[in-house]
Design a protein around this motif. Structure first.
Motif, PDB file in Angstrom:
ATOM      1  N   PHE A 102       0.833  -1.202   0.000  1.00  0.00           N
ATOM      2  CA  PHE A 102       0.000   0.000   0.000  1.00  0.00           C
ATOM      3  C   PHE A 102       0.869   1.254   0.000  1.00  0.00           C
ATOM      4  N   TYR A 106      -5.527   2.508  -1.971  1.00  0.00           N
ATOM      5  CA  TYR A 106      -6.122   1.299  -1.408  1.00  0.00           C
ATOM      6  C   TYR A 106      -6.755   0.460  -2.522  1.00  0.00           C
ATOM      7  N   TYR A 149      -6.389   2.682   8.009  1.00  0.00           N
ATOM      8  CA  TYR A 149      -6.801   2.926   6.626  1.00  0.00           C
ATOM      9  C   TYR A 149      -8.061   3.778   6.562  1.00  0.00           C
ATOM     10  N   TRP A 195     -14.510   1.545  -0.690  1.00  0.00           N
ATOM     11  CA  TRP A 195     -13.644   0.808   0.227  1.00  0.00           C
ATOM     12  C   TRP A 195     -14.216  -0.585   0.500  1.00  0.00           C
TER      13      TRP A 195
END
Length: 182
Positions: free
Chosen positions: A69, A84, A123, A141
């Motif tokens: 990441f 992401y 995150y 997400w």
């Protein structure tokens, strides 16, 4: 005849391989010893118990995902949501992931999930899931997580054309969230 020494990393790799191919519940000190061609005693010398082995396995898996990441984020606009999504898009199905780590932890002891919970919190904070289009960012997400979970559990595998279209749409949502599009 001298015994061959095995590294901590080799033992972790063996544990990960067992979790991936046999199931998280099959990660044992004996199984790791078998995979590396050693004895349980040799594994016990490095990991005094199964819980310690699993903690290290989870830490290793999370660190590898974080490294990928961070590498992707450093090459992009710095937008965490886009990075992401891209990390998932570029992920090798055999590469470590948080979802895999969750499966391992859940099988043994839910308390092992704490580092994974902290990672998800990190995150979520990085993606700044607030503001006028926060719901779209949250959907993007969670869509990444869902696609990978379906694949990881073998519940459904999308063809590459569908995955490409899926990730393209998620990237558009991320760009809008980052103020790059409408």
């Amino acid at each position: 005849m001298a015994r061959r020494k095995f590294t901590r990393e080799q033992m972790i790799a063996a544990a990960r391989d067992i979790a991936l191919h046999r199931g998280a519940g099959r990660v044992t000190l004996e199984a790791v010893a078998e995979v590396i061609g050693s004895t349980k005693g040799a594994v016990l010398h490095t990991f005094p118990n199964k819980l310690t082995l699993l903690e290290e396995l989870l830490r290793s898996m999370c660190q590898e995902w974080d490294r990928r990441f961070d590498e992707i984020q450093s090459k992009t606009t710095g937008d965490a949501l886009s990075a992401y999504i891209e990390t998932w898009e570029q992920s090798d199905p055999q590469a470590p992931s948080y979802l895999e780590a969750v499966a391992v932890a859940r099988a043994e002891d839910p308390k092992l999930l704490e580092p994974v919970r902290q990672a998800y919190q990190r995150y979520g904070n990085l993606m700044q899931l607030d503001g006028p289009i926060a719901t779209d960012a949250l959907v993007a997400w969670m869509a990444c997580e869902g696609l990978v979970l379906l694949d990881l559990l073998g519940l459904h595998r999308f063809d590459q054309t569908t995955k490409d279209a899926f990730f393209s749409r998620l990237k558009a949502i991320a760009a809008a969230h980052n103020g790059e599009g409408t």
